[in-house]
Design an enzyme around this catalytic site. Structure first.
Site, PDB file in Angstrom:
ATOM      1  N   GLU A 191       0.825  -1.207   0.000  1.00  0.00           N
ATOM      2  CA  GLU A 191       0.000   0.000   0.000  1.00  0.00           C
ATOM      3  C   GLU A 191       0.865   1.264   0.000  1.00  0.00           C
ATOM      4  O   GLU A 191       0.539   2.254  -0.663  1.00  0.00           O
ATOM      5  CB  GLU A 191      -0.955  -0.005   1.197  1.00  0.00           C
ATOM      6  CG  GLU A 191      -1.990  -1.122   1.172  1.00  0.00           C
ATOM      7  CD  GLU A 191      -2.788  -1.150  -0.121  1.00  0.00           C
ATOM      8  OE1 GLU A 191      -3.193  -0.065  -0.604  1.00  0.00           O
ATOM      9  OE2 GLU A 191      -3.002  -2.242  -0.672  1.00  0.00           O
ATOM     10  N   ASP A 217       4.187  -4.265  -6.271  1.00  0.00           N
ATOM     11  CA  ASP A 217       4.859  -5.468  -5.755  1.00  0.00           C
ATOM     12  C   ASP A 217       6.367  -5.244  -5.703  1.00  0.00           C
ATOM     13  O   ASP A 217       7.014  -5.517  -4.676  1.00  0.00           O
ATOM     14  CB  ASP A 217       4.565  -6.675  -6.651  1.00  0.00           C
ATOM     15  CG  ASP A 217       3.115  -7.136  -6.582  1.00  0.00           C
ATOM     16  OD1 ASP A 217       2.410  -6.731  -5.628  1.00  0.00           O
ATOM     17  OD2 ASP A 217       2.690  -7.882  -7.481  1.00  0.00           O
TER      18      ASP A 217
END
Length: 492
Positions: free
Chosen positions: A144, A213
């Site tokens: 996040e 990622d």
């Protein structure tokens, strides 16, 4: 045995309707009044692109306002403090321009986390339930933070090439609705907006997810945490997807996940040095608190943790005993909780989580003075610690020491001016201390955070009428009243 098989309570449709309406109505007035601001921010246009940094900050404030009004939150100081500690362990290694983050814990047992422009990081209580290790939990936080650092929301809006206010409002509503329910409900609740554009905005692209990622893995590794926690957490989410018959966890509604992406993340994680990464005990203690919260009943939680202790489950001994103590506490058995917690403290003197929870048990057991002494001693060794201050203030209030409680809550609101929970407690303490001006001022700050500026103005007018002219307090109240009045004028 699973403690979280039935949620304690669910978010209801009325929250959803209120949330969508609240954002749509308020987004057109992006000149918010922030608790204890000395000046009213205006929306400029620096930074280029469709959404400027100031606009992102304004969006974040509007989102927080709507969340406060429309979604139940967990204010447990031990949970909130742990979340802040793990996020700020990662933040130094995230390429963020704005590191002034605000965190919120949504009271829902579903797996979810979200990042909103303006530095808002949110998690559902259910993330703690489903992340079996601290490394897995931290991987979601790192992911996040990566979305925030890469400004994926702003970039997606620029790709859509639209800045219509109602479309922006709908997109915001959809983002937050997807955080507290399922994305299709969020989309359906956005009346009068471009639903397809909102749908596209809610779903991060494959490129966005791969970038988050990659950046998230770097953040984890640089912070000394295990990058392998990320593919492990993704596997847990995919298992949940299969268990729920193809109905994806909330998180996957906005973060599309495929087996190829999991494989890619696992491959990337394997390229980092292979080290031992031990969880902190604190993560598992906080997780135990939430397992009790979401159990079918406190008594069921007692039975489950007792089974762990008796060797019928896999859980580290301190965590199982602590979970049992919390379960006894929630089952109104403070004597049993006190005995367990004293034993834990004998083995690990000074652990703050044990001390704060023991103070809770002492208060429930009618030993308020002992709880105060315990928290004062703990605060002496840990100055400024949030859970200790919070529990000490609660104990002082319970003991009828209203002024001491009000002084502590004032200290806490100075440190955490965005907490509606603290402003409510300060108002109660000031009322018990018969400081009527203090009550009105605290209520005004509460209403400002909730977005009800009319109510805030009434509270400040009441405070002003009760303070003699020419005093410092009168000047402070008058200045705040002027700020609220100006903000109301700009809304009209």
């Amino acid at each position: 045995m699973h403690l979280a098989s039935v949620p304690r309570r669910r978010l209801h449709n009325k929250y959803i309707r209120g949330l969508a309406a609240g954002i749509v109505l308020s987004v057109s007035a992006l000149t918010p009044l922030h608790a204890q601001d000395t000046s009213l921010p205006t929306l400029g246009g620096v930074g280029g692109g469709l959404i400027s940094d100031q606009q992102e900050a304004a969006i974040g404030r509007q989102v927080m306002q709507s969340l406060r009004r429309s979604a139940e939150q967990i204010n447990d100081p031990l949970v909130v403090d742990y979340l802040a500690s793990v996020v700020y362990r990662l933040v130094p290694y995230a390429p963020l321009e704005n590191r002034d983050l605000k965190m919120v814990v949504i009271d829902s047992p579903a797996i979810n986390a979200f990042a909103v422009p303006g530095g808002i990081i949110g998690v559902n209580g259910g993330l703690f339930l489903n992340a079996e290790t601290e490394q897995q939990f931290a991987s979601v936080m790192a992911h996040e933070l990566a979305h925030l650092s890469q400004r994926h929301f702003a970039r997606r809006m620029e790709q859509q090439e639209t800045s219509a206010p109602m479309t922006i409002a709908g997109m915001l509503a959809g983002i937050i609705l997807s955080a507290v329910t399922k994305s299709d409900v969020g989309i359906a609740a956005i009346a009068g907006t471009q639903a397809l554009a909102v749908q596209n905005m809610l779903q991060y692209s494959r490129a966005n997810e791969q970038e988050a990622d990659r950046v998230g893995l770097d953040i984890l590794a640089d912070a000394g945490m295990d990058p392998r926690g990320m593919p492990e957490m993704f596997e847990i989410m995919m298992r949940q997807n299969r268990i729920q018959g193809g109905q994806p966890p909330e998180y996957l509604s906005t973060h599309p996940l495929t087996q190829s992406r999991i494989a890619d993340t696992r491959n990337r994680a394997s390229q980092y040095p292979n080290k031992e990464h031990d969880d902190t005990l604190e993560y598992h203690l906080v997780r135990a608190r939430l397992q009790v919260l979401y159990s079918q009943s406190p008594q069921q939680a007692v039975e489950v943790f007792q089974a762990y202790i008796d060797g019928r489950g896999e859980m580290a001994e301190p965590t199982a005993h602590y979970g049992l103590a919390v379960a006894h506490l929630r089952a109104d058995q403070p004597g049993q909780a006190e005995a367990i917690l004293r034993d834990l403290l004998d083995k690990t003197p000074g652990r703050i989580t044990y001390q704060v929870t023991l103070a809770e048990a002492l208060m429930k057991n009618g030993k308020v003075d002992e709880a105060i002494a315990l928290m004062q001693s703990a605060l002496h060794r840990n100055p400024g610690n949030y859970p200790i201050l919070y529990q000490l203030a609660a104990a002082q209030y319970e003991a009828g020491h209203a002024q001491q409680a009000a002084d502590l809550y004032t200290q806490l609101t100075n440190q955490f001016p965005d907490s509606v929970d603290l402003w409510q407690k300060l108002a109660d303490a000031e009322g018990q201390a018969r400081n009527i001006v203090g009550v009105h001022r605290a209520r005004a700050e509460y209403y400002i955070l909730m977005g009800d500026l009319e109510a805030a103005r009434r509270q400040l007018q009441e405070a002003q009428s009760k303070v003699p002219p020419g005093t410092p307090v009168r000047e402070i109240v008058s200045q705040r009243l002027s700020q609220v009045t100006d903000a109301l004028a700009q809304r009209r």
